[in-house]
Each structure stands twice: as C-alpha cells, then as structure tokens.
Design a protein around this motif. Structure first.
Motif, PDB file in Angstrom:
ATOM      1  N   VAL A 138      36.334  40.500  38.975  1.00 49.98           N
ATOM      2  CA  VAL A 138      35.598  41.029  40.139  1.00 49.98           C
ATOM      3  C   VAL A 138      36.595  41.430  41.223  1.00 49.98           C
ATOM      4  O   VAL A 138      36.486  42.500  41.831  1.00 49.98           O
ATOM      5  N   ARG A 139      37.591  40.578  41.451  1.00 49.63           N
ATOM      6  CA  ARG A 139      38.602  40.850  42.472  1.00 49.63           C
ATOM      7  C   ARG A 139      39.383  42.118  42.144  1.00 49.63           C
ATOM      8  O   ARG A 139      39.623  42.967  43.006  1.00 49.63           O
ATOM      9  N   ILE A 140      39.800  42.252  40.879  1.00 49.57           N
ATOM     10  CA  ILE A 140      40.575  43.428  40.460  1.00 49.57           C
ATOM     11  C   ILE A 140      39.766  44.698  40.713  1.00 49.57           C
ATOM     12  O   ILE A 140      40.262  45.672  41.282  1.00 49.57           O
ATOM     13  N   GLU A 141      38.508  44.667  40.294  1.00 47.74           N
ATOM     14  CA  GLU A 141      37.618  45.826  40.469  1.00 47.74           C
ATOM     15  C   GLU A 141      37.459  46.195  41.948  1.00 47.74           C
ATOM     16  O   GLU A 141      37.554  47.361  42.322  1.00 47.74           O
ATOM     17  N   ARG A 142      37.245  45.181  42.785  1.00 52.37           N
ATOM     18  CA  ARG A 142      37.074  45.419  44.234  1.00 52.37           C
ATOM     19  C   ARG A 142      38.299  46.090  44.840  1.00 52.37           C
ATOM     20  O   ARG A 142      38.189  47.028  45.607  1.00 52.37           O
ATOM     21  N   ASN A 150      45.671  51.278  40.697  1.00 57.90           N
ATOM     22  CA  ASN A 150      45.301  50.931  39.319  1.00 57.90           C
ATOM     23  C   ASN A 150      45.375  49.423  39.088  1.00 57.90           C
ATOM     24  O   ASN A 150      45.888  48.682  39.921  1.00 57.90           O
ATOM     25  N   GLN A 151      44.858  49.014  37.940  1.00 59.91           N
ATOM     26  CA  GLN A 151      44.767  47.586  37.616  1.00 59.91           C
ATOM     27  C   GLN A 151      46.133  46.902  37.649  1.00 59.91           C
ATOM     28  O   GLN A 151      46.266  45.789  38.159  1.00 59.91           O
ATOM     29  N   GLU A 152      47.136  47.588  37.128  1.00 61.77           N
ATOM     30  CA  GLU A 152      48.505  47.043  37.079  1.00 61.77           C
ATOM     31  C   GLU A 152      49.012  46.676  38.482  1.00 61.77           C
ATOM     32  O   GLU A 152      49.592  45.610  38.683  1.00 61.77           O
ATOM     33  N   GLU A 153      48.761  47.574  39.439  1.00 60.63           N
ATOM     34  CA  GLU A 153      49.219  47.341  40.815  1.00 60.63           C
ATOM     35  C   GLU A 153      48.504  46.138  41.440  1.00 60.63           C
ATOM     36  O   GLU A 153      49.121  45.357  42.159  1.00 60.63           O
ATOM     37  N   VAL A 154      47.215  46.006  41.145  1.00 60.99           N
ATOM     38  CA  VAL A 154      46.447  44.874  41.688  1.00 60.99           C
ATOM     39  C   VAL A 154      46.982  43.563  41.108  1.00 60.99           C
ATOM     40  O   VAL A 154      47.219  42.608  41.837  1.00 60.99           O
TER      41      VAL A 154
END
Length: 196
Positions: A138-142, A150-154
C-alpha cells in the motif's frame, strides 16, 4: 505550563500527513518537520552555507531555492553525505520546533510530524511517540502515485528508514492505517489519552 510534545512518525507512504490533518481538525497544532526543514534550508543563512560547503553551489538554483533533485541524487546514494546533511538540518529544525512549542504554550499538546525520528534517535526528545503503520505494498503504491516515481525508487527510499517493527517497539501509540481499524476511533482514543 509547557504543552506535551508528541512525535508523529511512520515510514514513507504510511499516511502520517493524512493522520496529522485529522489531529488538526481536533484543534491540535501540528509542526511538519519535513516542510519546515525545506523552508529552513532555503531561508536560514547558516544552514544554507553549510549545505553549499557540503554539496557545492549547485545545491541551490540561481533564485536561491533548493535544488531538490540534485540533493536527493547526491544524498540517497551516499550514506556519509546523508548523515552529514542530517547533522546540519536536524539541529536547525529542533530549534525551530522549540520556538513553535513556546508559541503554542496554551495547548495541552502539540505534534511534530516527521519520518525519521526513530532513525536519528530524536524520538527520545518527545513526551509520547505515535507511529503510523500500513502494509508495504500500500505504501509503495501511494508513493509511486504521489511522487511520480517507480517502485525501485520507493523501495530505495524505504531502505533508508527503519522497519515498522522497530518504530513500534519505541512507540507509545500505534495507528494502523490499513482499513482494518477505523482511523477516527484510533485517533480519538489517543487524543483522549493525551489530554488527560
């Protein structure tokens, strides 16, 4: 009498700013460390000079505003530079928060919101610590939606933060921001405990 100081923390994307807004609706004064740190980095001459010394003149645009992209690029991949910039920024923010507390001394408690209280040990400076937790996906998506990254950066940013478990261990209160429990009920019960 001085108001109680409450630290409000949580990992990136946990929803702590949303929680802070709900506390504001209850009439609580909230100091946002991240927003104020950016302001101080642009307006506090001493801090500005320290950052230029550490990262070079390109740390600021020609209009005097912070070059956030360059700073993020330099510090998120370099632990030593991250530590050095934190050692410059944190004392300035701490002093600014102390002034905020003095300004709101008629209140029973004030909240200071930031992501890294546990990581930098400053959670010990508060009378109480509240941690907001949410599932990692949920945190990654937010954050992807909010920051356009992108997901990698998060995930990379998350790795600079301590786990929810380690934050919860040192917290007085935990808010589960995952739709399993009513947020208003959780916040209201913490508020009641804090105004006693």
């Amino acid at each position: 009498m001085a108001p109680k100081t409450i630290g409000l923390t949580g990992g990136i994307g946990s929803g702590k700013s949303f929680i802070a807004e709900i506390f504001k609706i209850l009439g609580i004064q909230v100091y946002n460390s991240d927003i104020n740190a950016k302001l101080l980095m642009s307006e506090n001459k001493q801090l500005k000079n320290g950052i230029i010394k550490l990262l070079g003149k390109k740390a600021y645009h020609s209009d005097g505003q912070l070059n956030r992209e360059l700073i993020a690029e330099k510090i998120f991949k370099n632990k030593s530079k991250l530590e050095k910039i934190n050692n410059l920024v944190h004392p300035a923010v701490r002093e600014d928060f102390q002034n905020f507390v003095k300004k709101h001394k008629k209140h029973q408690y004030v909240i200071n919101e930031a992501a890294l209280f546990v990581e930098n040990g400053s959670h010990k400076d508060f009378d109480h610590l509240i941690t907001v937790v949410a599932p990692e996906e949920v945190r990654i998506e937010r954050v992807m939606k909010r920051d356009g990254v992108n997901q990698e950066e998060v995930v990379e940013r998350m790795q600079n933060q301590s786990s929810d478990e380690s934050k919860m261990k040192v917290s007085d209160h935990v808010i589960f921001n995952d739709a399993s429990e009513n947020l208003f009920v959780q916040i209201s019960s913490i508020h009641q405990a804090l105004v006693k």
